[in-house]
Enzyme design. Structure first.
Site, PDB file in Angstrom:
ATOM      1  N   GLY A  43       0.773  -1.239   0.000  1.00  0.00           N
ATOM      2  CA  GLY A  43       0.000   0.000   0.000  1.00  0.00           C
ATOM      3  C   GLY A  43       0.803   1.288   0.000  1.00  0.00           C
ATOM      4  O   GLY A  43       0.410   2.275  -0.609  1.00  0.00           O
ATOM      5  N   GLU A  98       4.180   4.885   5.383  1.00  0.00           N
ATOM      6  CA  GLU A  98       3.092   3.894   5.406  1.00  0.00           C
ATOM      7  C   GLU A  98       1.804   4.498   4.856  1.00  0.00           C
ATOM      8  O   GLU A  98       1.613   5.723   4.894  1.00  0.00           O
ATOM      9  CB  GLU A  98       2.929   3.428   6.868  1.00  0.00           C
ATOM     10  N   ASP A  99       0.933   3.646   4.330  1.00  0.00           N
ATOM     11  CA  ASP A  99      -0.349   4.150   3.816  1.00  0.00           C
ATOM     12  C   ASP A  99      -1.295   4.561   4.944  1.00  0.00           C
ATOM     13  O   ASP A  99      -1.874   5.641   4.929  1.00  0.00           O
ATOM     14  CB  ASP A  99      -1.019   3.111   2.888  1.00  0.00           C
ATOM     15  N   ASP A 102      -3.460   1.812  11.641  1.00  0.00           N
ATOM     16  CA  ASP A 102      -4.727   1.342  12.189  1.00  0.00           C
ATOM     17  C   ASP A 102      -4.467   0.969  13.656  1.00  0.00           C
ATOM     18  O   ASP A 102      -4.455   1.836  14.513  1.00  0.00           O
ATOM     19  CB  ASP A 102      -5.152   0.145  11.324  1.00  0.00           C
ATOM     20  N   PHE A 151     -13.847   1.132   6.851  1.00  0.00           N
ATOM     21  CA  PHE A 151     -12.908   0.478   5.942  1.00  0.00           C
ATOM     22  C   PHE A 151     -12.829   1.298   4.658  1.00  0.00           C
ATOM     23  O   PHE A 151     -13.826   1.562   4.004  1.00  0.00           O
ATOM     24  CB  PHE A 151     -13.336  -0.959   5.642  1.00  0.00           C
ATOM     25  N   ARG A 164      -6.484  -0.342  -5.286  1.00  0.00           N
ATOM     26  CA  ARG A 164      -5.277   0.412  -4.921  1.00  0.00           C
ATOM     27  C   ARG A 164      -5.022   1.566  -5.881  1.00  0.00           C
ATOM     28  O   ARG A 164      -4.382   2.548  -5.545  1.00  0.00           O
ATOM     29  CB  ARG A 164      -4.033  -0.494  -4.958  1.00  0.00           C
TER      30      ARG A 164
HETATM   31  P1  IMP Z   1      -1.961  -1.936  11.651  1.00  0.00           P
HETATM   32  O1  IMP Z   1      -1.749  -0.494  11.979  1.00  0.00           O
HETATM   33  O2  IMP Z   1      -0.847  -2.840  12.066  1.00  0.00           O
HETATM   34  O3  IMP Z   1      -3.282  -2.427  12.182  1.00  0.00           O
HETATM   35  O4  IMP Z   1      -2.020  -2.157  10.099  1.00  0.00           O
HETATM   36  C1  IMP Z   1      -2.349  -1.159   9.219  1.00  0.00           C
HETATM   37  C2  IMP Z   1      -2.449  -1.799   7.849  1.00  0.00           C
HETATM   38  O5  IMP Z   1      -3.671  -2.540   7.738  1.00  0.00           O
HETATM   39  C3  IMP Z   1      -2.505  -0.731   6.781  1.00  0.00           C
HETATM   40  O6  IMP Z   1      -1.215  -0.416   6.316  1.00  0.00           O
HETATM   41  C4  IMP Z   1      -3.357  -1.398   5.732  1.00  0.00           C
HETATM   42  O7  IMP Z   1      -2.556  -2.195   4.893  1.00  0.00           O
HETATM   43  C5  IMP Z   1      -4.302  -2.294   6.506  1.00  0.00           C
HETATM   44  N1  IMP Z   1      -5.588  -1.596   6.762  1.00  0.00           N
HETATM   45  C6  IMP Z   1      -6.074  -1.177   7.943  1.00  0.00           C
HETATM   46  N2  IMP Z   1      -7.256  -0.544   7.798  1.00  0.00           N
HETATM   47  C7  IMP Z   1      -7.518  -0.559   6.462  1.00  0.00           C
HETATM   48  C8  IMP Z   1      -8.590  -0.020   5.653  1.00  0.00           C
HETATM   49  O8  IMP Z   1      -9.551   0.624   6.121  1.00  0.00           O
HETATM   50  N3  IMP Z   1      -8.494  -0.246   4.315  1.00  0.00           N
HETATM   51  C9  IMP Z   1      -7.476  -0.928   3.753  1.00  0.00           C
HETATM   52  N4  IMP Z   1      -6.437  -1.418   4.455  1.00  0.00           N
HETATM   53  C10 IMP Z   1      -6.458  -1.235   5.804  1.00  0.00           C
HETATM   54 MG    MG Z   2      -0.049  -1.439   4.811  1.00  0.00          MG
END
Ligand code: IMP
Ligand code: MG
Length: 195
Positions: A43, A98-99, A102, A151, A164
């Site tokens: 991403g 990072e994209d 979360d 989401f 994407r």
């Molecule tokens: P975390 O912060 O470890 O939970 O992971 C974050 C990653 O989960 C992001 O970089 C995305 O790849 C994926 N992710 C979390 N929420 C979303 C969403 O709403 N749409 C698409 N990907 C998401």
């Molecule tokens: Mg990601």
């Protein structure tokens, strides 16, 4: 594909403006320093490509590919490295790109990993942030745009590998976005939801 979406949450101009602000802030903050941008695949590559062109100081860049495990192991924050960086970051200033943040588990893992390699600093830059979902306390030095607990897809973010390539951020219609939690060991890329 247009019929898959509920609404456009953030349009491409808003994204462009914020990316330009981040780029100029980073250029000031890292002036005279050896900066390595590390994009998190898949991403993060869209944001990285735009962000680095808004940075006016010399930078090096690399990419890391990670995948989190399914639901039950996810809470442990264990991340699988699918492709590591090649650049030597010892003595350099690392900025992870990072994209979306979360839970924060992925970035906490990556930050701790890079810190073991003797860099001068390790900081985080994210295009989007969902602070309401955070499970670990992690400092985000460069935060793009805050998004609600929904989401979202587009600008590098996918659902089951799709969307994407959208230039903006959108929500999916309920029928498209099937909420089935990932089983242990199953990855969100396979179409299930990482909860
Ligand atoms: P975390 O912060 O470890 O939970 O992971 C974050 C990653 O989960 C992001 O970089 C995305 O790849 C994926 N992710 C979390 N929420 C979303 C969403 O709403 N749409 C698409 N990907 C998401
Ligand atoms: Mg990601």
């Amino acid at each position: 594909m247009t019929e898959d979406f509920e609404e456009i949450l953030i349009d491409s101009q808003q994204i462009r403006n914020r990316v330009a602000e981040l780029g100029s802030q980073i250029s000031k903050d890292y002036a005279g320093r050896e900066l390595v941008l590390v994009g998190v695949l898949k991403g993060g590559f869209v944001f990285l490509a735009d962000l680095m062109r808004e940075i006016t100081i010399p930078v090096d860049m690399d990419l890391i590919a990670v995948s989190s495990y399914g639901a039950s192991t996810k809470s442990s924050g264990v991340v699988r490295i699918l492709k590591d960086i090649d650049v030597n970051i010892t003595g350099k200033h690392v900025l992870i790109v990072e994209d979306l943040v979360d839970t924060g588990l992925t970035l906490k893992y990556l930050k701790d990993l890079f810190r073991t390699r003797g860099p001068e600093s390790v900081k985080i830059c994210t295009a989007f942030d969902k602070p309401s979902r955070r499970k670990v306390d992690i400092r985000i030095e460069y935060e793009g745009i805050i998004v609600p607990d929904k989401f979202i897809v587009g600008y590098g973010l996918d659902y089951a590998g799709k969307y994407r390539n959208l230039p903006d951020i959108r929500t999916l219609k309920p029928g498209i976005y099937a909420v089935s939690a990932c089983k242990d060991g199953e990855w969100p890329e396979k179409g299930c939801m990482d909860v």
